[in-house]
Design an enzyme around this catalytic site. Structure first.
Site, PDB file in Angstrom:
ATOM      1  N   SER A  38       6.090  -8.321  -1.556  1.00 28.02           N
ATOM      2  CA  SER A  38       6.993  -7.784  -0.538  1.00 28.02           C
ATOM      3  C   SER A  38       6.184  -7.153   0.581  1.00 28.02           C
ATOM      4  O   SER A  38       5.104  -6.594   0.360  1.00 28.02           O
ATOM      5  CB  SER A  38       7.917  -6.741  -1.169  1.00 28.02           C
ATOM      6  OG  SER A  38       8.744  -6.156  -0.192  1.00 28.02           O
ATOM      7  N   ALA A  39       6.688  -7.260   1.789  1.00 31.98           N
ATOM      8  CA  ALA A  39       5.925  -6.823   2.970  1.00 31.98           C
ATOM      9  C   ALA A  39       5.523  -5.350   2.897  1.00 31.98           C
ATOM     10  O   ALA A  39       4.503  -4.959   3.458  1.00 31.98           O
ATOM     11  CB  ALA A  39       6.749  -7.070   4.228  1.00 31.98           C
ATOM     12  N   ARG A  40       6.287  -4.535   2.206  1.00 33.70           N
ATOM     13  CA  ARG A  40       5.949  -3.109   2.164  1.00 33.70           C
ATOM     14  C   ARG A  40       4.740  -2.808   1.269  1.00 33.70           C
ATOM     15  O   ARG A  40       4.242  -1.684   1.262  1.00 33.70           O
ATOM     16  CB  ARG A  40       7.159  -2.296   1.686  1.00 33.70           C
ATOM     17  CG  ARG A  40       7.621  -2.598   0.286  1.00 33.70           C
ATOM     18  CD  ARG A  40       8.842  -1.737  -0.062  1.00 33.70           C
ATOM     19  NE  ARG A  40       9.362  -2.019  -1.396  1.00 33.70           N
ATOM     20  CZ  ARG A  40      10.242  -2.968  -1.676  1.00 33.70           C
ATOM     21  NH1 ARG A  40      10.707  -3.731  -0.699  1.00 33.70           N
ATOM     22  NH2 ARG A  40      10.683  -3.157  -2.905  1.00 33.70           N
ATOM     23  N   TYR A  41       4.275  -3.827   0.518  1.00 37.37           N
ATOM     24  CA  TYR A  41       3.143  -3.620  -0.374  1.00 37.37           C
ATOM     25  C   TYR A  41       1.844  -4.233   0.149  1.00 37.37           C
ATOM     26  O   TYR A  41       0.806  -4.119  -0.505  1.00 37.37           O
ATOM     27  CB  TYR A  41       3.440  -4.209  -1.759  1.00 37.37           C
ATOM     28  CG  TYR A  41       4.614  -3.562  -2.449  1.00 37.37           C
ATOM     29  CD1 TYR A  41       4.645  -2.200  -2.688  1.00 37.37           C
ATOM     30  CD2 TYR A  41       5.703  -4.329  -2.860  1.00 37.37           C
ATOM     31  CE1 TYR A  41       5.725  -1.602  -3.321  1.00 37.37           C
ATOM     32  CE2 TYR A  41       6.791  -3.747  -3.497  1.00 37.37           C
ATOM     33  CZ  TYR A  41       6.796  -2.381  -3.724  1.00 37.37           C
ATOM     34  OH  TYR A  41       7.863  -1.793  -4.350  1.00 37.37           O
ATOM     35  N   ILE A  42       1.880  -4.895   1.260  1.00 38.40           N
ATOM     36  CA  ILE A  42       0.687  -5.578   1.760  1.00 38.40           C
ATOM     37  C   ILE A  42       0.350  -5.084   3.164  1.00 38.40           C
ATOM     38  O   ILE A  42       1.205  -4.546   3.876  1.00 38.40           O
ATOM     39  CB  ILE A  42       0.871  -7.111   1.762  1.00 38.40           C
ATOM     40  CG1 ILE A  42       2.132  -7.521   2.534  1.00 38.40           C
ATOM     41  CG2 ILE A  42       0.931  -7.639   0.334  1.00 38.40           C
ATOM     42  CD1 ILE A  42       2.379  -9.007   2.576  1.00 38.40           C
TER      43      ILE A  42
END
Length: 290
Positions: A38-42
């Site tokens: 998910s974008a919030r983790y990368i």
């Protein structure tokens, strides 16, 4: 978010040059990039190669946009080589479709140098960084060329096969499911298979009977195990410098756009474009890091 993730992916079959850094799980070859977190983790940032592709000295040539009185990003960037050929592209639009395979950036640099020296360009062929199979030209038409992309399979003994490379843009998971579908079918020619692949490499071991090995060899191992695919350069539709959709018959025809800009035949904005850089500076721009 999906655009950013796609620009940072660096597994085989994705980008030859990823402009963004994949700091985190941006997807692997195992699932063709679909396993991105998910974008919030990368996180990401610009790759160091960007200033080789988009030299700082060219910043003044760009047409910067204005939003609420504030200068923002330009309407487009002008790289020294055509990134649409380096990383390929495909898609559909109203009444149009396009498919562009990846090409070797070093081949492109060499052709740009030839253009600058008033020499003829050499034909360029599809190339994918890290791909261990083969890419061969199999047909040539008036408008476009067809290539056959082949994975690798080798016979270990009379009942064992090793598959170490798949065709481009076929994920490891997809191929595993293909082998599983064969085993569960009524006329399965596979006894069993083992997978030793990881997120970067392909490694399948397939067990068959002696009789089925002979039959597969007669049919052709590559064909039997679906390790070939074809790509064509006959469907290259791109916007030209005027924003009009144009069909390009060869990748070299698209590269020729660069020389037209350098010579001033094409004005990329309302400023005069000329090749005023010293030869040493131009040489530096076209020297890619290893």
């Amino acid at each position: 978010m999906s655009t950013i993730i796609g620009m940072a992916q660096d597994f085989v079959g994705s980008n030859n040059i990823n402009l963004l850094l994949p700091n985190g799980q941006f997807g692997t070859r195992n699932q063709g990039g679909k396993d991105a977190a998910s974008a919030r983790y990368i996180f990401t940032s610009l790759s160091s190669i960007n200033r080789y592709l988009f030299p700082r000295e060219d910043d003044g040539l760009l047409d910067y946009l204005n939003e609420d009185g504030q200068s923002i990003e330009p309407s487009w960037y002008v790289p020294i080589i055509l990134m649409v050929l380096v990383n390929g592209s495909e898609g559909i639009g109203t009444g149009w479709s396009f498919y562009i395979p990846n090409y070797n950036p070093r081949d492109m640099v060499a052709n740009v140098r030839r253009l600058l020296n008033d020499e003829h360009m050499e034909p360029m062929h599809p190339w994918y960084r890290g791909f261990k199979g083969t890419i061969e030209q199999t047909a040539s038409k008036e408008f476009g060329v067809t290539y056959t992309i082949t994975g690798t399979i080798e016979e270990v003994n009379e009942t064992t096969l090793k598959i170490k490379e798949l065709t481009i843009r076929r994920s490891t998971q997809e191929y595993k499911e293909f082998l599983e579908s064969i085993i569960t079918s009524n006329d399965s020619f596979i006894k069993e298979f083992k997978q030793f692949s990881d997120d970067k490499t392909v490694d399948f071991e397939v067990i068959v009977t002696v009789e089925n090995m002979m039959l597969a060899e007669q049919e052709g191992l590559l064909k039997k195990f679906k390790l070939t695919t074809t790509v064509s350069t006959s469907n290259v539709h791109l916007f030209d410098s005027r924003g009009v959709i144009k069909k390009y018959d060869t990748p070299e025809e698209k590269v020729r756009f660069i020389l037209d800009v350098v010579k001033g035949d094409i004005i990329v904005n309302n400023r005069t474009v000329c090749c005023s850089l010293p030869c040493a500076e131009r040489e530096r721009f076209y020297s890619f890091p290893k």
